[in-house]
Write an enzyme that holds these catalytic residues in place. Structure first.
Site, PDB file in Angstrom:
ATOM      1  CB  THR A 173      -0.917   0.007   1.246  1.00  0.00           C
ATOM      2  OG1 THR A 173      -1.805  -1.102   1.154  1.00  0.00           O
ATOM      3  CG2 THR A 173      -1.741   1.283   1.327  1.00  0.00           C
ATOM      4  CG  PHE A 201       0.588   4.778   3.861  1.00  0.00           C
ATOM      5  CD1 PHE A 201       0.975   3.463   3.627  1.00  0.00           C
ATOM      6  CD2 PHE A 201      -0.467   5.018   4.725  1.00  0.00           C
ATOM      7  CE1 PHE A 201       0.311   2.406   4.241  1.00  0.00           C
ATOM      8  CE2 PHE A 201      -1.133   3.964   5.347  1.00  0.00           C
ATOM      9  CZ  PHE A 201      -0.748   2.660   5.101  1.00  0.00           C
TER      10      PHE A 201
END
Ligand code: PEP
Ligand code: MN
Length: 638
Positions: A190, A192
Site C-alpha cells: 500500500t 501512503f
C-alpha cells in the site's frame, strides 16, 4: 522515479526526530509503519477526518494517508475525506510517498481451528484485498474501522471469529495466526502519502485532485499526462472527482481549461512543474516504428569520464570550431576546463559550404585534440564526415559527432553505430523532430545505445541569425525520447553576441547540456570566428549556468566569479525581505500571528537541505534573515 524520490526524502527527513506524524488506526496498523517510516513519532486517530482535523489545527506536523493498494487500487476510504477537506479549502502539500509491504494474516483466539472460522473482521480496504481467498474458505466478511482494531475486537470476543490484520497487530492482541497471508495477490503493498500544511512545507510528490461535472473530460488523461488515476464516487455537483498521481502538474493545468476540469495540486512546486520529463516508463515505444530511440525507459545517461549527460546530469561541451594547431587547442582546452566545461570539442574534418574554405587538418589534428583533452582532463568530441573516417577517429576520440549536414547519411549513421563510441547527433537544419529521432534509431539499431541529441538551429526565413534555435522542437522531442538532448547556441546564432542569450534560453527550457564554440583569437579563426566566445565571456556564461570553476582559472577571473555570486545573493536577500514584508502585511490583514514557530522550523529545514553538511551556517543565515525581517516589520509598525 517515485521510489527514488521517496527513499531520498526518507533519508533526508530521518533527521526530523521529533516530527509528530498522525495515521488512521490503532497501534499495529499499516499506517503506523508508514508514519514511523521517516523517523517520525506516530500517533493514531480513530478516523481520517479526525486525523486531518488534527493536522489542520496544528496538533501534527504531518499526516500519512493510504492512497493506493496493489490489489484493490484506490483507497477511497481515505481519498474521499481528503477530497472533502480540500474542497473546504484546506491547503496541503504532498511531501513524500512510502510504500508499505502488506501481509494480511488471518488471526483468531489461540486454539481456534481454521474450519471453525465463519466470519472475518477488518477494514473494508483490507477485506477487498482478500475477497477471493475468503470466498474459497467460505468465510463471511465483516467491516470494522481498522485492521488492528479488528484484532482488538476478536481478542475481546469469545467467538471463533477471525481478524484480518498484520502479524504484528495479531500478536499484540494475543491472537494466533492461522493463515500467514490471505491477500489475493502475493506481492501486496500500500502506498501512503505524507501530507503537511502547504504553508509549512514544499510539495515534492506529484499529486493532484480533479473535479469536473463532465464525465468525459477526464478520459485519456492518464495517456496524455502519464499519470495514475484514482477515481472517487463524486458528488451531485461534481459527478467526477479523482486523484491523479505522478502527473506533471503543469501539463494537467494546461489541459484543464479545455476539458472543463478544476485542478487542485498538492504536489510539484513551480520549479519542478516547468521541467519537461522523458517518456514515462512502460512497454510500447512512443513511436512504434522507432523502438530504440523512443522506448519508454529510464532516461539514458551518457557518461565518459567527467562528461555526464542525462537524467538530471547537465554538462557543457566547449572548444574551438576547428582544431587549428596543437598549441591553439591546448590553450583553449585549459581555458574551458578551468571554467567547468566537462568535454572538449574541436573539428578535424570540417563540412564547409565552400569547397575552397578551410577543410580541417584531418587525422593529424586528432592527436593535437586528444593531447589537449588529456592535459586538461577532458574527453574529446569530434565530427566524422565519412564512413572511412569512423574507424581511425574512434580509436582515439571519446565521442563521435554527426554533423547537421550528415544527419541523414544513413551509411555513416550505421558506421558510427558500430564504432563502440558514444555519438553526438546534430539535428539537420531542414529536418523534423521525427526525422531526427529516425536518425537516432539508425545509430541505435546498429548497436550504440549512448547517444546525445543536439539541436543546433534550423533553417527558417530569418536571416538576422545563421539559423533559428528551435527550443520548441527540443521540448517536443523531450517526452518522446529517453536520450539526452543538448543545444548548440553557437551554430544557431552564428553571432557571438547572441550565444549567451540562446544558451540561457535552452538551459532554462531544461536542456541536458550545451555545446559552445570558444576561441581565444576569433578574428583569426579558420572557421566560425564570428560566433566564437572568447574565454572570458565563456567564463561568464559558465558562471551563469552555475558550473564549477577550478583553481586553474586566473585569480582575477575567480574573483569576478565570486563577486557576481555575491551580487546575486544580495539581490535575492533583498527580494526575500520584500516578499516577507508582503506576507507580514497579509497576515496582519487577516488577523493571523506574524510570527509562527512551525513556519520558522520549515524555513530552517529549507536552508539545511540547500546547505548539506553546513548546519551551523544554515542556522546562522536563517537567524540573520529572521532578524532582518523582524526589524523591518517593527519599523513598519512604528
Ligand atoms: C560544428 O559543430 O562545428 C558543426 C559543423 O556543426 P553543424 O553540423 O551543426 O553545422
Ligand atoms: Mn563550427
Amino acid at each position: 522515479m517515485l521510489r527514488e524520490l521517496t527513499e531520498r526524502e526518507a533519508a533526508e527527513r530521518a533527521k526530523d526526530t521529533d516530527l509528530k506524524v498522525g495515521y488512521q488506526g490503532e497501534p499495529g496498523a499499516y499506517g503506523e509503519v508508514a508514519a514511523a517510516g521517516n523517523g517520525g513519532v506516530p500517533q493514531g486517530f480513530a478516523s481520517f477526518e479526525k486525523l486531518l482535523e488534527a493536522l489542520r489545527d496544528g496538533e501534527l506536523d504531518e499526516a500519512v494517508l493510504p492512497i493506493e493498494n496493489a490489489v484493490v487500487g484506490a483507497i477511497t476510504e481515505a481519498l474521499e475525506p481528503l477530497a472533502d477537506f480540500i474542497c473546504e479549502g484546506m491547503e496541503l502539500a504532498a511531501v513524500s510517498l512510502t510504500s508499505v509491504p502488506v501481509r494480511l494474516s488471518l488471526a483468531a483466539l489461540p486454539g481456534t481451528p481454521i474450519q471453525a472460522v465463519k466470519r472475518a473482521w477488518s477494514h473494508p480496504a483490507a477485506l477487498r484485498q482478500c475477497t477471493h481467498r475468503l470466498a474459497q474458505m467460505g468465510i463471511e466478511r465483516v467491516v470494522c474501522y481498522d485492521t488492528a482494531g479488528a484484532a482488538q475486537i476478536v481478542a475481546h470476543d469469545a467467538s471463533t471469529d477471525a481478524a484480518i490484520c498484520s502479524r504484528w497487530a495479531a500478536e499484540r492482541h494475543g491472537l494466533e495466526v492461522l493463515v500467514e497471508d490471505v491477500s489475493d495477490k502475493e506481492q501486496n503493498n500500500t502506498r501512503f502519502v505524507h501530507l503537511r500544511m502547504a504553508d509549512h512545507a514544499r510539495a515534492q510528490v506529484s499529486l493532484a485532485f480533479l473535479r469536473t461535472s463532465n464525465m468525459t473530460a477526464t478520459g485519456r488523461l492518464d495517456v496524455l499526462t502519464g499519470a495514475t488515476l484514482l477515481p472517487l464516487a463524486g458528488s451531485s455537483e461534481y459527478p467526477v472527482r479523482m486523484w491523479v498521481l505522478g502527473a506533471d502538474a503543469a501539463r494537467l493545468q494546461a489541459l484543464a481549461p479545455v476539458r472543463d476540469v478544476q485542478v487542485i495540486s498538492l504536489g510539484q512546486p513551480a520549479a519542478y512543474a516547468a521541467k519537461i520529463t522523458p517518456p514515462k516508463q512502460g512497454t510500447e515505444p512512443v513511436v512504434k516504428s522507432l523502438p530504440h530511440a523512443t522506448a519508454r525507459k529510464a532516461p539514458t545517461v551518457v557518461e565518459v569520464g567527467p562528461l555526464r549527460i542525462g537524467a538530471g546530469a547537465r554538462a557543457v561541451i566547449a572548444g574551438p570550431c576547428s582544431v587549428e594547431s596543437a598549441e591553439q587547442v591546448m590553450r583553449i582546452a585549459r581555458e574551458v576546463a578551468s571554467c567547468g566545461a566537462t568535454a572538449l570539442r574541436g573539428g578535424i574534418f570540417k563540412p564547409r559550404t565552400n569547397p575552397y574554405a578551410f577543410q580541417g587538418h584531418g587525422l593529424e589534428a586528432l592527436d593535437w585534440l586528444v593531447a589537449a583533452g588529456k592535459a586538461s582532463g577532458l574527453p574529446v568530441v569530434t565530427e566524422v564526415m565519412a564512413v572511412d573516417q569512423v574507424k581511425p577517429v574512434a580509436e582515439k576520440a571519446h565521442v563521435l559527432q554527426i554533423g547537421a549536414r550528415n544527419m541523414q547519411n544513413f551509411d555513416l549513421l550505421r558506421a558510427v553505430g558500430r564504432a563502440g563510441r558514444p555519438v553526438l547527433l546534430k539535428r539537420g537544419a531542414g529536418s523534423t523532430v521525427d526525422e531526427w529521432l529516425g536518425a537516432a534509431e539508425y545509430v541505435m539499431a546498429a548497436g550504440e545505445t549512448r547517444l546525445i541529441l543536439c539541436e543546433r538551429g534550423i533553417r527558417t526565413f530569418e536571416t538576422a541569425t545563421r539559423n533559428t534555435l528551435d527550443v520548441g522542437g527540443m521540448l517536443a522531442a523531450r517526452p518522446m525520447t529517453h536520450l539526452p538532448i543538448i543545444a548548440d547556441p553557437s551554430h544557431a546564432a552564428g553571432r557571438a553576441d547572441l550565444v549567451e542569450g540562446l544558451a540561457r534560453a535552452a538551459w532554462s527550457a531544461g536542456a541536458d547540456g550545451l555545446i559552445v564554440e570558444v576561441h581565444d583569437d576569433p578574428a583569426r579563426a579558420l572557421s566560425d570566428g564570428e560566433q566564437a566566445l572568447v574565454p572570458a565571456r565563456f567564463a561568464e556564461l559558465a558562471r551563469n549556468l552555475a558550473l564549477h570553476p577550478d583553481a586553474r582559472l586566473p585569480l582575477a577571473q575567480l574573483r569576478a566569479w565570486v563577486d557576481a555570486i555575491d551580487h546575486d545573493l544580495g539581490v535575492l536577500v533583498q527580494r526575500r525581505l520584500e516578499v516577507a514584508r508582503v506576507i507580514g502585511d497579509s497576515k496582519r490583514q487577516t488577523g493571523r500571528a506574524v510570527l509562527d514557530p512551525r513556519r520558522e522550523a520549515a524555513v530552517r529545514r529549507t536552508y539545511q537541505e540547500a546547505l548539506p553538511g553546513s548546519k551551523t551556517l544554515a542556522d546562522k543565515l536563517v537567524d540573520l534573515l529572521l532578524e532582518a525581517a523582524k526589524a523591518q516589520q517593527s519599523i513598519d509598525e512604528d
